[in-house]
Design a protein around this motif. Structure first.
Motif, mmCIF file in Angstrom:
data_model
loop_
_atom_site.group_PDB
_atom_site.id
_atom_site.type_symbol
_atom_site.label_atom_id
_atom_site.label_comp_id
_atom_site.label_asym_id
_atom_site.label_seq_id
_atom_site.Cartn_x
_atom_site.Cartn_y
_atom_site.Cartn_z
ATOM 1 N N ILE A 259 22.668 65.255 -23.288
ATOM 2 C CA ILE A 259 21.867 66.119 -24.157
ATOM 3 C C ILE A 259 20.404 65.850 -23.808
ATOM 4 O O ILE A 259 19.940 64.710 -23.887
ATOM 5 C CB ILE A 259 22.143 65.801 -25.642
ATOM 6 C CG1 ILE A 259 23.622 66.036 -25.964
ATOM 7 C CG2 ILE A 259 21.240 66.643 -26.541
ATOM 8 C CD1 ILE A 259 24.058 65.466 -27.300
ATOM 9 N N VAL A 260 19.710 66.897 -23.394
ATOM 10 C CA VAL A 260 18.355 66.709 -22.877
ATOM 11 C C VAL A 260 17.368 66.421 -24.007
ATOM 12 O O VAL A 260 17.243 67.202 -24.953
ATOM 13 C CB VAL A 260 17.909 67.965 -22.100
ATOM 14 C CG1 VAL A 260 16.440 67.855 -21.698
ATOM 15 C CG2 VAL A 260 18.789 68.156 -20.862
ATOM 16 N N VAL A 261 16.703 65.265 -23.901
ATOM 17 C CA VAL A 261 15.641 64.944 -24.860
ATOM 18 C C VAL A 261 14.414 64.436 -24.103
ATOM 19 O O VAL A 261 14.521 63.938 -22.981
ATOM 20 C CB VAL A 261 16.064 63.872 -25.902
ATOM 21 C CG1 VAL A 261 17.197 64.378 -26.783
ATOM 22 C CG2 VAL A 261 16.459 62.566 -25.241
ATOM 23 N N ASN A 262 13.271 64.588 -24.751
ATOM 24 C CA ASN A 262 12.044 64.048 -24.180
ATOM 25 C C ASN A 262 11.879 62.593 -24.644
ATOM 26 O O ASN A 262 12.780 62.031 -25.275
ATOM 27 C CB ASN A 262 10.840 64.912 -24.572
ATOM 28 C CG ASN A 262 10.704 65.020 -26.095
ATOM 29 O OD1 ASN A 262 11.239 64.185 -26.831
ATOM 30 N ND2 ASN A 262 9.994 66.030 -26.563
ATOM 31 N N ARG A 263 10.724 62.020 -24.339
ATOM 32 C CA ARG A 263 10.558 60.610 -24.703
ATOM 33 C C ARG A 263 10.433 60.379 -26.203
ATOM 34 O O ARG A 263 10.540 59.252 -26.675
ATOM 35 C CB ARG A 263 9.361 60.018 -23.944
ATOM 36 C CG ARG A 263 9.722 59.737 -22.493
ATOM 37 C CD ARG A 263 8.568 59.208 -21.696
ATOM 38 N NE ARG A 263 7.999 57.996 -22.265
ATOM 39 C CZ ARG A 263 6.929 57.381 -21.759
ATOM 40 N NH1 ARG A 263 6.341 57.870 -20.686
ATOM 41 N NH2 ARG A 263 6.475 56.284 -22.322
ATOM 42 N N ALA A 264 10.257 61.462 -26.970
ATOM 43 C CA ALA A 264 10.298 61.327 -28.433
ATOM 44 C C ALA A 264 11.716 61.588 -28.958
ATOM 45 O O ALA A 264 11.920 61.711 -30.160
ATOM 46 C CB ALA A 264 9.306 62.278 -29.080
ATOM 47 N N LEU A 265 12.682 61.648 -28.040
ATOM 48 C CA LEU A 265 14.098 61.839 -28.360
ATOM 49 C C LEU A 265 14.377 63.186 -29.014
ATOM 50 O O LEU A 265 15.391 63.370 -29.702
ATOM 51 C CB LEU A 265 14.646 60.683 -29.239
ATOM 52 C CG LEU A 265 14.757 59.286 -28.630
ATOM 53 C CD1 LEU A 265 15.247 59.331 -27.186
ATOM 54 C CD2 LEU A 265 13.509 58.461 -28.741
ATOM 55 N N GLU A 266 13.481 64.155 -28.811
ATOM 56 C CA GLU A 266 13.623 65.495 -29.377
ATOM 57 C C GLU A 266 14.447 66.371 -28.435
ATOM 58 O O GLU A 266 14.151 66.464 -27.247
ATOM 59 C CB GLU A 266 12.246 66.138 -29.579
ATOM 60 C CG GLU A 266 11.373 65.397 -30.586
ATOM 61 C CD GLU A 266 9.873 65.710 -30.437
ATOM 62 O OE1 GLU A 266 9.127 65.485 -31.401
ATOM 63 O OE2 GLU A 266 9.455 66.164 -29.346
ATOM 64 N N THR A 267 15.478 67.030 -28.985
ATOM 65 C CA THR A 267 16.230 67.998 -28.193
ATOM 66 C C THR A 267 15.453 69.311 -28.172
ATOM 67 O O THR A 267 14.365 69.409 -28.729
ATOM 68 C CB THR A 267 17.618 68.273 -28.810
ATOM 69 O OG1 THR A 267 17.429 68.974 -30.038
ATOM 70 C CG2 THR A 267 18.394 66.991 -29.061
ATOM 71 N N SER A 268 16.074 70.326 -27.588
ATOM 72 C CA SER A 268 15.407 71.633 -27.533
ATOM 73 C C SER A 268 15.431 72.326 -28.895
ATOM 74 O O SER A 268 14.761 73.332 -29.086
ATOM 75 C CB SER A 268 16.092 72.514 -26.481
ATOM 76 O OG SER A 268 17.441 72.753 -26.844
ATOM 77 N N ALA A 269 16.214 71.827 -29.848
ATOM 78 C CA ALA A 269 16.284 72.434 -31.184
ATOM 79 C C ALA A 269 15.402 71.650 -32.158
ATOM 80 O O ALA A 269 15.386 70.415 -32.131
ATOM 81 C CB ALA A 269 17.726 72.444 -31.691
ATOM 82 N N ALA A 270 14.717 72.373 -33.015
ATOM 83 C CA ALA A 270 13.824 71.725 -33.980
ATOM 84 C C ALA A 270 14.597 70.772 -34.885
ATOM 85 O O ALA A 270 15.702 71.098 -35.339
ATOM 86 C CB ALA A 270 13.127 72.784 -34.832
ATOM 87 N N ASP A 271 14.040 69.595 -35.103
ATOM 88 C CA ASP A 271 14.595 68.598 -36.016
ATOM 89 C C ASP A 271 15.955 68.046 -35.580
ATOM 90 O O ASP A 271 16.690 67.486 -36.387
ATOM 91 C CB ASP A 271 14.708 69.160 -37.449
ATOM 92 C CG ASP A 271 13.340 69.517 -38.017
ATOM 93 O OD1 ASP A 271 12.398 68.724 -37.823
ATOM 94 O OD2 ASP A 271 13.223 70.595 -38.631
#
Lengths: 384, 55
Positions: A259-271
């Motif tokens: 599941i793709v996340v950035n370094r803030a562990l955020e996915t492409s979906a909000a929240d």
């Protein structure tokens, strides 16, 4: 979405519980609901390959019951509950017919074992060990048995081979590679582990695969592609893990290897966030303890108010093969440089240096394994 | 003297015994263990240890 909707964490493995623990360090009161398909016992997955060496039964490897975790972490815990869908627009989790609203959702549901289709009627003797419940079933099936065949010579295959040997079992390991743990460390280090295990009495059948597993008396007979045939009471399939992405993908959340996340562990979906074995963090899929602990700490801060990016340091991987302890820190995939290694007996010190002599990775085994900490200080962090 | 346990693997640091293998003398209090010291069994750092009651 209600402003009061809780933080919902899916998964109660090391990632999920570590995250809840870190959140509680920041905020004692925020509502946390944890959802798990299993019984919610707290355990550390890496410990599942140490039971015999430590003289512990499956449940003795668990650190706390689900009831103890509810009290310790002040959470609501939904055990034996399977997530069937995610409505990212509505901020709602589907649990079969039930709906659970979330303010923030964290996917910490881990990885699936890779299974290969095998011929033969002995499939019920084949075990995959991916969680504590799997391990319990395996230990139960082992009672009174003597011979275990392991498919796969990766980190998990090697650890189980050593642990089962320590438990008094006869162990055969079958794998297509020409040595153990390919890809994780240079062959000179891997060969030392293989040799140390072989000296214990573990029998290796490398550069071949299992073609058929057929019932044979109370056990099974394995037919290998190279024509060999061997008998076993039980078979462990340990050929690899794949991050669980299916439900996220179905919900329209971006996935790649994980599941793709950035370094803030955020996915492409909000929240919606992800960490641990299901996540691909800034391009890295690292199914090990140190990355997930770093992610849990960063994400806990983000979820309690201060958006925080994870910073991966140098993260050596320990391989729990007591006959030949190993610490390995693979160099970055794109790094250019060379391995330079020395071997004395089964003790190997292999260093990966770039043109300037900077150490970018290492693998140390046997007596040299104690140098891991000093070496880790030399290697630049993943996120500089 | 207190004991601290690794939350990941259960390994116990006993202040009374220290961990001489990494140069930590017996009697070294937890706060005096270097910040970059890691669990000998699983490699996590000091922040992943919790104090446990002495049994």
């Amino acid at each position: 979405m209600s402003i009061d909707a809780p933080i919902v964490i899916v998964g109660t493995g090391l990632s999920g519980y570590s995250l809840a623990r870190e959140i509680r360090k920041q905020d004692k009161d925020v509502a946390i609901v944890m959802v798990t398909a299993d019984d919610g016992f707290s355990y550390s997955k890496p410990m599942l390959s140490t039971g015999f060496t430590k003289g512990k039964e499956a449940d003795e490897l668990a650190q706390a019951t689900s009831a103890a975790m509810v009290e310790q972490l002040n959470i609501e815990l939904r055990t034996h509950t399977t997530v069937t869908g995610i409505d990212t627009a509505g901020h709602v989790l589907h649990l079969g017919d039930e709906r659970l609203a979330y303010g923030k959702l964290v996917l910490a549901w881990g990885a699936d074992v890779i299974r290969l289709p095998l011929a033969g009627d002995g499939q019920e003797h084949v075990f995959s060990i991916n969680d504590l419940m799997d391990y319990r079933a395996f230990r139960k099936a082992l009672a009174g048995k003597r011979r275990v065949a392991i498919m796969g010579a990766g980190l998990i295959g090697c650890e189980f081979a050593n642990d089962l040997h320590n438990g008094g079992f006869e162990v055969d390991v079958i794998a297509p590679s020409d040595t153990v743990m390919p890809g994780l460390m240079p062959a000179v280090a891997a060969d030392a582990v293989r040799d140390a295990l072989a000296e214990l009495g573990v029998r290796f059948h490398l550069e071949t695969v299992v073609e058929r597993i057929a019932r044979d008396g109370d056990g099974v007979r394995l037919t290998l592609a190279n024509g060999e045939s061997l008998a076993a009471d039980l078979v462990i399939s340990a050929i690899g893990l794949r991050p669980r992405t299916g439900l996220a993908e179905a919900a329209g959340i971006a996935t790649a290897r994980g599941i793709v996340v950035n370094r803030a562990l955020e996915t492409s979906a909000a929240d919606v966030y992800a960490l641990g074995d299901c996540a691909e963090v800034d391009g890295h899929v690292l199914l090990y303890v140190l990355p997930l602990m770093a992610c849990a700490r960063a994400l806990a801060k983000s979820l309690t108010g201060e958006r925080t990016e994870v910073s991966y340091g140098t993260m050596p991987v320990m391989v729990k093969t007591p006959c030949c302890p190993v610490a390995v820190c693979p160099p970055p995939v794109a790094a250019s440089g060379e391995w330079d290694a020395e071997r004395t007996g089964n003790s190997v010190r292999a260093l990966f240096r770039d043109g300037s002599g900077q150490v970018l990775g290492f693998a140390v085994t046997g007596d040299f394994a104690v140098e891991k900490q000093a070496l880790a200080r030399e290697v630049p962090p993943l996120h500089g | 003297m207190k004991k601290w346990q690794c939350v990941v693997c259960g390994w116990i640091y006993d202040e009374a015994e220290g961990w001489p293998e990494d140069g930590i003398e017996p009697g070294t209090r937890w706060e005096d263990v270097p910040d970059d010291w890691v669990c000998p069994d699983c490699g996590v750092g000091k922040e992943d240890f919790e104090m446990i009651e002495i049994s």
